[in-house]
Design a protein around this motif. Structure first.
Motif, PDB file in Angstrom:
ATOM      1  N   GLU A 244      98.403  56.546 -44.512  1.00 19.05           N
ATOM      2  CA  GLU A 244      97.620  55.472 -43.899  1.00 19.05           C
ATOM      3  C   GLU A 244      98.423  54.809 -42.774  1.00 19.05           C
ATOM      4  O   GLU A 244      97.886  54.435 -41.727  1.00 19.05           O
ATOM      5  N   ARG A 245      99.739  54.706 -42.993  1.00 15.25           N
ATOM      6  CA  ARG A 245     100.588  54.076 -41.964  1.00 15.25           C
ATOM      7  C   ARG A 245     100.594  54.932 -40.703  1.00 15.25           C
ATOM      8  O   ARG A 245     100.569  54.422 -39.590  1.00 15.25           O
ATOM      9  N   VAL A 246     100.607  56.261 -40.882  1.00 16.62           N
ATOM     10  CA  VAL A 246     100.562  57.156 -39.719  1.00 16.62           C
ATOM     11  C   VAL A 246      99.248  56.929 -38.969  1.00 16.62           C
ATOM     12  O   VAL A 246      99.220  56.855 -37.734  1.00 16.62           O
ATOM     13  N   ARG A 247      98.161  56.773 -39.733  1.00 14.26           N
ATOM     14  CA  ARG A 247      96.841  56.599 -39.122  1.00 14.26           C
ATOM     15  C   ARG A 247      96.787  55.303 -38.307  1.00 14.26           C
ATOM     16  O   ARG A 247      96.167  55.233 -37.256  1.00 14.26           O
ATOM     17  N   ARG A 248      97.487  54.277 -38.785  1.00 18.47           N
ATOM     18  CA  ARG A 248      97.432  52.976 -38.103  1.00 18.47           C
ATOM     19  C   ARG A 248      98.401  52.860 -36.918  1.00 18.47           C
ATOM     20  O   ARG A 248      98.332  51.892 -36.166  1.00 18.47           O
ATOM     21  N   SER A 249      99.329  53.806 -36.821  1.00 15.52           N
ATOM     22  CA  SER A 249     100.468  53.592 -35.902  1.00 15.52           C
ATOM     23  C   SER A 249     100.483  54.489 -34.669  1.00 15.52           C
ATOM     24  O   SER A 249      99.940  55.598 -34.692  1.00 15.52           O
TER      25      SER A 249
END
Ligand SMILES: Nc1ncnc2c1ncn2[C@@H]1O[C@H](COP(=O)(O)OP(=O)(O)OP(=O)(O)O)[C@@H](O)[C@H]1O
Ligand SMILES: [Mg+2]
Length: 406
Positions: A244-249
């Protein structure tokens, strides 16, 4: 004979081999090579970097090895292309000492550079280039006495860091925060980052500062989900797992060459983004002074232009968490100021902007908070305001200077 320092071009995968490379190319005797490499390690304080894998070094550490390799080869003419980019304050002052010594020994030194403060009173001449020609020449004195308006109109960085003005960037306190707990990153079984507890307020523009090798890039890679780590990252009561962090960043890398893939600048900005508004991409290009390069191949651009293209791509992608790793290392005054303006313009649209930097002018003009890392640990986190500015100045000026004297 001359050597050019361009730290992206390494020829070995280990630091010892790289340090000896220039000497080997001159067919020096093995004993002489050993002597030269040893001298380079001692004079440039590279002890902690010997016997290492180059791919495991931080950006600034790579830069120091590049300098060491050239120094060991002992040329008479040195051509240095932005040797201070990626270096921390202490390393820049150390670079200055080395240049001073090389100059005293009668060597010729030519440096292409944006950061001028460490070259004042050292360089005999400052040659100002514009549109591929030499437009003007200045002495150190002329540079120091130049009115700010004229200097900025020429796109020149400040020659005296102690005169950098601080503007307290606007920031509305927000309760929503990113809560980081027990974040630990290990590489080769060695712990290189450990942040026990940290709360980062929403819409903050955070300057991530610290010496070379402090763990800044690792921190960005861990939070953005690109690097394996343990610990918890919670936003709005929700545990954010790495995917999810990859998706947001979006991470603008320290070496932007690693993230340029397309055939044109415009394509580079719009590629893979859910944003399908090309007008917005053109506006960004305009803001970052890149409109005339929209159809050019990214590989044909200068270092600073490539950096600005990747910054545009980050903003265009409309990600909520933005990470910029040394975004202004190759930028002139205008480029730095445009980037600081862009940070402010996007502050409300972005949840968290992390700016990893050694650039005092940028921190003072574009960031709201400071996250200071030291030896892989959190030293302090604070809002930049009237009471903390002194602390920040000390980091960029006094504290580091004291250390170099000792
Ligand atoms: N794969 C690895 N194995 C071992 N050590 C590593 C590895 N990758 C990074 N390191 C070490 O971890 C430390 C932190 O690296 P990092 O790249 O995060 O530093 P940094 O603060 O970004 O430094 P710089 O300002 O020079 O870019 C450095 O000392 C580096 O040598
Ligand atoms: Mg780094």
């Amino acid at each position: 004979m001359f050597f050019k320092i361009q730290p992206v071009s390494f020829f070995h995968i280990d630091t010892d081999g790289e340090l000896a490379f220039g000497c080997e190319n001159q067919a020096m005797e093995p004993e002489q090579i050993r002597r030269r490499v040893k001298k380079s390690v001692i004079d440039l304080h590279l002890e902690a970097l010997t016997g290492r894998n180059i791919f495991e070094l931080s950006g600034g550490e790579k830069q120091q090895i590049a300098c060491g390799s050239v120094y060991a080869a002992n040329p008479k003419v040195y051509v240095l292309d932005e040797p201070s980019s990626n270096l921390d304050v202490k390393a820049v002052l150390h670079l200055r000492q080395i240049l001073q010594r090389l100059k005293q020994e009668g060597n010729t030194i030519v440096i292409a550079e944006h950061r001028l403060y460490y070259l004042v009173e050292l360089a005999d001449r400052f040659v100002y280039m514009d549109n591929s020609t030499i437009a003007q020449c200045f002495s150190s004195k002329e540079l120091l006495q130049m009115p700010n308006e004229l200097r900025q109109a020429l796109g020149l960085r400040i020659p005296d860091l102690s005169k950098v003005e601080t503007t307290v960037s606007e920031y509305k306190e927000s309760n929503n925060a990113m809560e980081i707990t027990d974040l630990i990153c290990k590489r080769n079984k060695k712990e290189i980052l450990s942040v026990h507890r940290l709360s980062i307020p929403k819409h903050a523009v955070i300057a991530v500062i610290g010496k070379n090798g402090a763990g800044k890039s690792t921190f960005a890679e861990c939070i953005s989900g690109l690097q394996k780590c343990s610990g918890q990252i919670i936003t709005q009561g929700h545990l954010c797992k790495p995917k999810e962090r990859v998706r947001r960043s979006f991470l603008v890398m320290q070496d932007v060459n690693r993230q340029l893939f397309c055939d044109s600048v415009l394509e580079e900005i719009t590629m893979g983004s859910s944003n399908s508004n090309p007008d917005e991409a053109k506006e960004l290009l305009d803001l970052m002074n890149l409109s005339s390069l929209a159809d050019k191949h990214p590989a044909s651009l200068s270092g600073g232009q490539k950096q600005r293209v990747t910054i545009c791509a980050a903003i265009y992608a409309k990600k909520k968490w933005l990470f910029y790793d040394e975004p202004t290392s190759g930028l002139d005054y205008d480029g730095m100021q445009h980037f600081a303006d862009l940070l402010k313009m996007n502050q409300d649209k972005t949840e968290f902007s992390f700016v990893i930097t050694h650039d005092m002018e940028l921190v003072m003009s574009g960031c709201t908070h400071v996250l200071h890392l030291e030896k892989g640990k959190l030293k302090e986190f604070y809002r930049i305001d009237g009471s903390t500015q002194t602390r920040l100045r000390q980091f960029f000026l006094c504290e580091e200077r004291e250390e170099i004297v000792n």
